[in-house]
Design an enzyme around this catalytic site. Sequence first.
Site, PDB file in Angstrom:
ATOM      1  N   CYS A   1     -20.410   8.972 -13.186  1.00  0.00           N
ATOM      2  CA  CYS A   1     -21.035  10.195 -12.698  1.00  0.00           C
ATOM      3  C   CYS A   1     -21.714  10.885 -13.880  1.00  0.00           C
ATOM      4  CB  CYS A   1     -19.964  11.089 -12.118  1.00  0.00           C
ATOM      5  SG  CYS A   1     -18.918  10.194 -10.963  1.00  0.00           S
TER       6      CYS A   1
ATOM      7  N   ARG B   1     -27.026   8.410 -13.250  1.00  0.00           N
ATOM      8  CA  ARG B   1     -25.651   7.920 -13.375  1.00  0.00           C
ATOM      9  C   ARG B   1     -24.912   7.914 -12.032  1.00  0.00           C
ATOM     10  NH1 ARG B   1     -24.055   8.034 -18.538  1.00  0.00           N
ATOM     11  NH2 ARG B   1     -21.889   8.131 -17.886  1.00  0.00           N
TER      12      ARG B   1
ATOM     13  N   TRP C   1     -21.054   9.372  -8.344  1.00  0.00           N
ATOM     14  CA  TRP C   1     -21.120   8.005  -7.832  1.00  0.00           C
ATOM     15  C   TRP C   1     -19.688   7.707  -7.392  1.00  0.00           C
ATOM     16  CZ3 TRP C   1     -18.945   3.173  -8.901  1.00  0.00           C
ATOM     17  CH2 TRP C   1     -19.591   2.083  -8.312  1.00  0.00           C
TER      18      TRP C   1
ATOM     19  N   ASN D   1     -15.895  12.193 -15.158  1.00  0.00           N
ATOM     20  CA  ASN D   1     -16.561  10.896 -15.059  1.00  0.00           C
ATOM     21  C   ASN D   1     -15.574   9.855 -15.551  1.00  0.00           C
ATOM     22  OD1 ASN D   1     -18.361   8.710 -15.218  1.00  0.00           O
ATOM     23  ND2 ASN D   1     -19.040   9.306 -17.266  1.00  0.00           N
ATOM     24  N   GLY D   2     -15.372   8.793 -14.766  1.00  0.00           N
ATOM     25  CA  GLY D   2     -14.424   7.749 -15.166  1.00  0.00           C
ATOM     26  C   GLY D   2     -13.496   7.438 -14.004  1.00  0.00           C
TER      27      GLY D   2
ATOM     28  N   GLU E   1     -33.756 -13.097 -11.604  1.00  0.00           N
ATOM     29  CA  GLU E   1     -34.066 -11.691 -11.874  1.00  0.00           C
ATOM     30  C   GLU E   1     -34.921 -11.100 -10.745  1.00  0.00           C
ATOM     31  OE1 GLU E   1     -33.042  -9.370 -13.504  1.00  0.00           O
ATOM     32  OE2 GLU E   1     -34.678  -7.928 -13.627  1.00  0.00           O
TER      33      GLU E   1
ATOM     34  N   LYS F   1     -33.928  -7.992  -8.273  1.00  0.00           N
ATOM     35  CA  LYS F   1     -34.791  -6.808  -8.140  1.00  0.00           C
ATOM     36  C   LYS F   1     -35.126  -6.555  -6.682  1.00  0.00           C
ATOM     37  CE  LYS F   1     -34.668  -5.623 -11.251  1.00  0.00           C
ATOM     38  NZ  LYS F   1     -34.239  -5.503 -12.614  1.00  0.00           N
TER      39      LYS F   1
ATOM     40  N   GLU G   1     -32.009  -5.424  -4.702  1.00  0.00           N
ATOM     41  CA  GLU G   1     -31.553  -4.116  -5.170  1.00  0.00           C
ATOM     42  C   GLU G   1     -32.405  -2.980  -4.572  1.00  0.00           C
ATOM     43  OE1 GLU G   1     -32.171  -3.868  -9.397  1.00  0.00           O
ATOM     44  OE2 GLU G   1     -30.681  -2.310  -9.640  1.00  0.00           O
TER      45      GLU G   1
ATOM     46  N   HIS H   1     -29.361 -29.368  -1.860  1.00  0.00           N
ATOM     47  CA  HIS H   1     -27.906 -29.582  -1.892  1.00  0.00           C
ATOM     48  C   HIS H   1     -27.149 -28.536  -1.082  1.00  0.00           C
ATOM     49  CE1 HIS H   1     -28.203 -32.902  -4.645  1.00  0.00           C
ATOM     50  NE2 HIS H   1     -28.999 -32.186  -5.428  1.00  0.00           N
TER      51      HIS H   1
ATOM     52  N   LYS I   1     -27.566   3.835 -12.315  1.00  0.00           N
ATOM     53  CA  LYS I   1     -28.253   3.181 -13.430  1.00  0.00           C
ATOM     54  C   LYS I   1     -27.259   2.667 -14.470  1.00  0.00           C
ATOM     55  CE  LYS I   1     -31.930   2.346 -16.001  1.00  0.00           C
ATOM     56  NZ  LYS I   1     -32.649   1.124 -15.607  1.00  0.00           N
TER      57      LYS I   1
HETATM   58  O1  M6R Z   1     -27.326  -0.772 -18.958  1.00  0.00           O
HETATM   59  P1  M6R Z   1     -27.073  -2.241 -18.803  1.00  0.00           P
HETATM   60  O2  M6R Z   1     -28.243  -3.065 -19.212  1.00  0.00           O
HETATM   61  O3  M6R Z   1     -25.813  -2.687 -19.455  1.00  0.00           O
HETATM   62  O4  M6R Z   1     -26.886  -2.438 -17.237  1.00  0.00           O
HETATM   63  C1  M6R Z   1     -26.519  -3.680 -16.719  1.00  0.00           C
HETATM   64  C2  M6R Z   1     -26.779  -3.757 -15.241  1.00  0.00           C
HETATM   65  O5  M6R Z   1     -25.996  -2.828 -14.560  1.00  0.00           O
HETATM   66  C3  M6R Z   1     -28.255  -3.515 -14.900  1.00  0.00           C
HETATM   67  O6  M6R Z   1     -29.082  -4.385 -15.585  1.00  0.00           O
HETATM   68  C4  M6R Z   1     -28.500  -3.691 -13.382  1.00  0.00           C
HETATM   69  O7  M6R Z   1     -28.281  -5.004 -13.011  1.00  0.00           O
HETATM   70  C5  M6R Z   1     -29.908  -3.224 -13.043  1.00  0.00           C
HETATM   71  N1  M6R Z   1     -29.842  -2.083 -12.195  1.00  0.00           N
HETATM   72  C6  M6R Z   1     -30.736  -4.229 -12.353  1.00  0.00           C
HETATM   73  O8  M6R Z   1     -32.029  -3.758 -12.105  1.00  0.00           O
END
Ligand code: M6R
Length: 588
Positions: free
Chosen positions: A2, A27, A73, A99-100, A460, A464, A467, A483, A583
């Site tokens: 958070c 966050r 969050w 936060n935590g 990747e 994306k 997500e 396979h 994030k």
């Molecule tokens: O801050 P970080 O690079 O350690 O974050 C790792 C992942 O949480 C981050 O790359 C996540 O997969 C992205 N939101 C993907 O777009």
Amino acid sequence: MCGIVGIVSDKNCCDYIFDGLRLVQYRGYDSVGICQKDGMQLKIDKAKGTIEKLVQKVEPLQDTKVAIGHTRWATHGSVCERNAHPIEGKNREWVVVHNGIIENYQTLMCEMQKEGEVFKTQTDTEIIANLLSFNNYQNPIENLIWAVRKLQGSYAICAVKKEQENCIYAAKYKSPLYAFCNQDIAMLASDPICFPEGDYYKLEDGELCEVKKGEIKFFNMHGEQIQKQQLKYQKIRVMADKGSYQHYMLKEIYETPEALERLIKNFVNFDFKKLAKYKFKKVKLIGCGTAYHSCLMGARYFIKYLHVDAEAIFASEFRYDDYVINPQTLCIFVSQSGETADTIAALEKAKRKRAKIISMTNVPYSTIASLSDVVLPISAGVEIAVASTKAYSCQVAGLYLLVMALKGEKHFNRAIKQVQEVILASKNFFVNMSAFAEDISQKEKVLFIGKGCDYITALEAALKLKETTYINCSALASGELKHGTLSLIENKTPLIVISTNKKVHDKVMNSALEAKSRGAKLYLISFKPPKICELENFDFCLSLPKVCQPLLCILAIIPLQLLSYNVALLRGLDPDKPRNLAKSVTVE
Ligand code: M6R
């Protein structure tokens, strides 16, 4: 994960909190809240959803001098106003934002319930507020020490006490917390991005503080006052602006060339001789999500150009599974935020095994940077959108430059030129993906294939797209399609084919055509325009600008990032804030 903001000031407390919350909402953004304090009066307001909803609701008190705010969050308890922070303890004596994760909250809660305590929320945080009210020491810092000693897990806590004038009490363990103070205001926040211009403090694990206007006192867990060094302010706030773009995600994709330019500048000035003393036999590259994908790319570079045994590992696996790690192992931790809990825990494990630790991060003041032997900043500039875009390109380019630097000066200089070529090529390569996006936005599943580094780009791109659009996406090494996954192909199932390596181009095409024969609709992103005879097989073809093969992946991901952005818009979604995500994932 958070976001926390706290302020002590004679005026504008609520505005400072709202501005700060807007900056830390990356966050977590499912609900939000604020507690204002005017003398002995504590007023709490909460909203499910956006900060603007809260802003509409809040009436500032007549003379607010202290405020704490939180953007959540959810980890424990559903997303609702009741579970949003700030959370109050018994009789509203203490109010906290946290936060935590408090791992032993259920045990503590049972103990307190036996003593007659009543819990009103489903959160782990309420235990902190109740512990604080439970044992009312004269000195609030002693009270806070007594409470946090009972906690297991991670926390950054800001707390206000009804009977204490104009003061915030804070504690930190394994969740980030920063403090700032000038003559007029004193602040606490999960990210120094919230602070006005001026140097600031970083709290370390086991440290606490008492924040008053114009004064911050720091303490250790024995209640002894400690002195702390300030960290230099870096002009980051201005960059955290959307400018004329509709969304951060689009802005950040478009910032890729300038981000790569900054990366080069920093790498050219970096003293790679520091690394020369490292005699390593094996390399482990560790990260999560997108950062893990750049680790996969990096491992390929180590193997191909340095002939070193290299492996990419998910941080969440590395921290619990068995790996041979010793002083001859070089561990490279990749993290945009530098605060990802799994990556930090993995790094701590590697440190215990006495591996050499390099980190590659976008946040030079982050926890991961502070724990590493060597920090390679990727210098992508602030990345706000949850979907990581420009940071990924910088991580991949950064790992390539690192490998070339380790290979020797001549190779490093050549690699710099190659990245410069990528920058030039990328400047004119923000292609229109709207027709392609229109088509994909109607689908509920999308498959991606590629071979070698194109398989990594496929992974990747699939991450994306899923997500930001919630479409079910899978990525496969093209040879694996037959396979098992081929059974998913139905009439018009979209298959996005990535091919940047001429050596294996025909093999990738074979797999694509096998899917086409079973009804798949094919889309091609390739290093060369398709032959006339190939054209009829594809509904969309995009050929990439000519740059050196190992870095073509940086160009290949750009249209796929734009595709995700456009599909999200067409599906009526906010690409900057996908549901359920945040994030910076600072909890396990
Ligand atoms: O801050 P970080 O690079 O350690 O974050 C790792 C992942 O949480 C981050 O790359 C996540 O997969 C992205 N939101 C993907 O777009």
